[in-house]
Design an enzyme around this catalytic site. Structure first.
Site, PDB file in Angstrom:
ATOM      1  CG  HIS A  14      -8.369   0.847   2.121  1.00  0.00           C
ATOM      2  ND1 HIS A  14      -9.385   0.005   2.480  1.00  0.00           N
ATOM      3  CD2 HIS A  14      -7.329   0.045   1.799  1.00  0.00           C
ATOM      4  CE1 HIS A  14      -8.985  -1.252   2.381  1.00  0.00           C
ATOM      5  NE2 HIS A  14      -7.726  -1.246   1.961  1.00  0.00           N
ATOM      6  CG  HIS A  16      -2.969  -2.571   1.764  1.00  0.00           C
ATOM      7  ND1 HIS A  16      -3.288  -3.450   2.777  1.00  0.00           N
ATOM      8  CD2 HIS A  16      -4.124  -2.336   1.103  1.00  0.00           C
ATOM      9  CE1 HIS A  16      -4.573  -3.740   2.724  1.00  0.00           C
ATOM     10  NE2 HIS A  16      -5.114  -3.075   1.722  1.00  0.00           N
ATOM     11  CE  LYS A 100     -10.186  -3.669   6.409  1.00  0.00           C
ATOM     12  NZ  LYS A 100      -9.627  -3.205   5.165  1.00  0.00           N
ATOM     13  CG  HIS A 137     -12.365  -6.834   3.103  1.00  0.00           C
ATOM     14  ND1 HIS A 137     -11.310  -6.545   2.261  1.00  0.00           N
ATOM     15  CD2 HIS A 137     -13.105  -7.763   2.453  1.00  0.00           C
ATOM     16  CE1 HIS A 137     -11.420  -7.276   1.153  1.00  0.00           C
ATOM     17  NE2 HIS A 137     -12.498  -8.026   1.257  1.00  0.00           N
ATOM     18  CG  HIS A 175     -12.186  -2.258  -0.603  1.00  0.00           C
ATOM     19  ND1 HIS A 175     -13.160  -3.069  -0.114  1.00  0.00           N
ATOM     20  CD2 HIS A 175     -11.051  -2.611   0.038  1.00  0.00           C
ATOM     21  CE1 HIS A 175     -12.647  -3.869   0.785  1.00  0.00           C
ATOM     22  NE2 HIS A 175     -11.364  -3.610   0.907  1.00  0.00           N
ATOM     23  CG  ASP A 248      -7.579  -1.879  -1.366  1.00  0.00           C
ATOM     24  OD1 ASP A 248      -6.685  -2.130  -0.533  1.00  0.00           O
ATOM     25  OD2 ASP A 248      -8.350  -2.743  -1.827  1.00  0.00           O
TER      26      ASP A 248
HETATM   27  C1  NCD Z   1      -5.157  -6.178  -0.140  1.00  0.00           C
HETATM   28  C2  NCD Z   1      -3.724  -6.583   0.189  1.00  0.00           C
HETATM   29  O1  NCD Z   1      -2.997  -6.994  -0.714  1.00  0.00           O
HETATM   30  O2  NCD Z   1      -3.319  -6.429   1.344  1.00  0.00           O
HETATM   31  N1  NCD Z   1      -5.510  -6.720  -1.420  1.00  0.00           N
HETATM   32  C3  NCD Z   1      -6.500  -6.294  -2.236  1.00  0.00           C
HETATM   33  O3  NCD Z   1      -6.756  -6.936  -3.248  1.00  0.00           O
HETATM   34  N2  NCD Z   1      -7.170  -5.191  -1.994  1.00  0.00           N
HETATM   35  C4  NCD Z   1      -6.071  -6.622   0.946  1.00  0.00           C
HETATM   36  C5  NCD Z   1      -7.418  -5.980   0.886  1.00  0.00           C
HETATM   37  O4  NCD Z   1      -7.560  -4.775   1.150  1.00  0.00           O
HETATM   38  O5  NCD Z   1      -8.382  -6.671   0.548  1.00  0.00           O
HETATM   39 ZN    ZN Z   2      -7.066  -3.023   1.232  1.00  0.00          ZN
END
Ligand code: NCD
Ligand code: ZN
Length: 346
Positions: A14, A16, A100, A137, A175, A248
């Site tokens: 996971h 970003h 997702k 999520h 998460h 995450d």
């Molecule tokens: C994530 C993001 O910033 O894209 N933020 C987070 O707090 N984890 C989005 C997500 O996975 O919830």
């Molecule tokens: Zn995330």
């Protein structure tokens, strides 16, 4: 002699990566230690169709440092109007590894998310049929539900009914932050696994709120009380195949974090393996780190583990990590667990 541990090269289930200058700035932080990662599709606009995913994958490959050995595993962002046949074709061609589900409004860039699970049942049925996993999520967005209870209520209102309706759908509860989530995964016989982040293994809600608010510890799902953190550590270090790493890691530039309305997300890509070695060593479970970071994830996704290895080395003095990664978009603060770290990777 320093203490060392060599393990199969890990994956991040996971992650970003964002886009543009941010992508170019932070991708090397993950590609250094990790061979693969499940790439979150919550860009603006989101990665909704196979065409979007193909173009995003190309941008990621173009942003990779020369010689890096990293494969992005692409996902599609499920919306109320996602076309089941587009999803099936993207899976059949090998382009995507998962889909997702963001409940609409649950977190950063989730405005186009699903408003009602009933609307996406045709897509989910198709996914169950073709064996394509759903990453979830797991928080409700009902404004009357307290933010600390949103995961537990999601299990009751959405996840349990979904598992009952579609037992063949492979689901990843992402998460996980509560013992409720851990227990639900343990009680569910088939096709449910959970990812656990680096930061949720290290901080509880006191770290976020006591002695002044710490915007760099603010993420969603929000960190919970200490007993929940302990349940996460227990699950992650237990060797149970249903739990594996999804960092995450979610970068935002400092001005958007240190703000009257700060963004959610902790950036842990830079020092995740050092943090995890610390957590597993403290739990007396260093021998389970490879399971959690390198083996359980591929097994659940039906992929082979990586063939390369990384070596973790414990030093007598603290290892220095950069405070910030300076991207073309601006500085991103690296997660600081609040105590020194002694493990490095090579
Ligand atoms: C994530 C993001 O910033 O894209 N933020 C987070 O707090 N984890 C989005 C997500 O996975 O919830
Ligand atoms: Zn995330």
């Amino acid at each position: 002699m320093p203490k060392t541990l060599t393990i199969t090269r890990p994956d991040d289930w996971h992650l970003h990566l964002r886009d543009g200058d941010m992508l170019r700035g932070i991708l090397p932080e993950t590609a250094r230690d990790f061979a693969r990662a499940i790439i979150m599709p919550n860009l603006i606009p989101p990665v909704i169709t196979a065409t979007d995913a193909m173009a995003y994958r190309d941008r990621i490959f173009n942003a990779l440092p020369k010689g890096a050995d990293f494969t992005p595993l692409m996902t599609l962002y499920l919306t109320d109007t996602t076309d089941p046949s587009d999803v099936a074709a993207a899976h059949a061609s090998g382009l995507i590894t998962a889909v997702k589900l963001y409940p609409a409004g649950a977190t950063t860039n989730s405005d186009s998310g699903v408003t009602d699970i009933a609307k996406v049942m045709p897509v989910l049925e198709k996914m169950a049929q073709i064996g394509l996993p759903l990453c979830v999520h797991g928080e409700v967005t009902d404004p009357s539900v307290d933010i600390f209870d949103r995961e537990a209520v999601f299990i009751e209102r959405v996840l349990a009914p979904l598992k009952a309706a579609l037992p063949d759908l492979k689901v990843i509860m992402e998460h996980v932050t509560t013992s409720d989530g851990i227990d639900f995964i343990k009680e569910t016989a088939h096709n449910l696994a959970g990812t656990i982040t680096t930061h949720h293994l290290m901080i509880n809600r006191n770290a976020l709120l006591v002695g002044g608010i710490k915007p760099h510890y603010y993420c969603l799902p929000i960190a919970k009380r200490e007993t929940h953190r302990q349940a996460l550590v227990q699950a992650a270090t237990s060797g149970d195949k249903r739990f594996f790493l999804g960092t995450d890691s979610a970068p935002h530039i400092d001005p958007l974090k240190e703000n009257g309305c700060g963004c959610a997300g902790c950036f842990t890509a830079t020092n995740t393996m050092s943090c995890l070695a610390h957590v597993f060593e403290n739990a007396g479970k260093l021998d389970k780190l490879e399971d959690f970071a390198s083996l359980h994830g591929p097994a659940y996704y039906g992929l082979e583990p990586n063939t390369a290895t990384i070596t973790l080395t414990k030093h007598n003095t603290a290892v220095e990590f950069p405070d910030k990664i300076n991207t073309g978009d601006g500085p991103v603060t690296v997660f600081d667990p609040g105590f020194p770290l002694y493990w490095s990777t090579s």
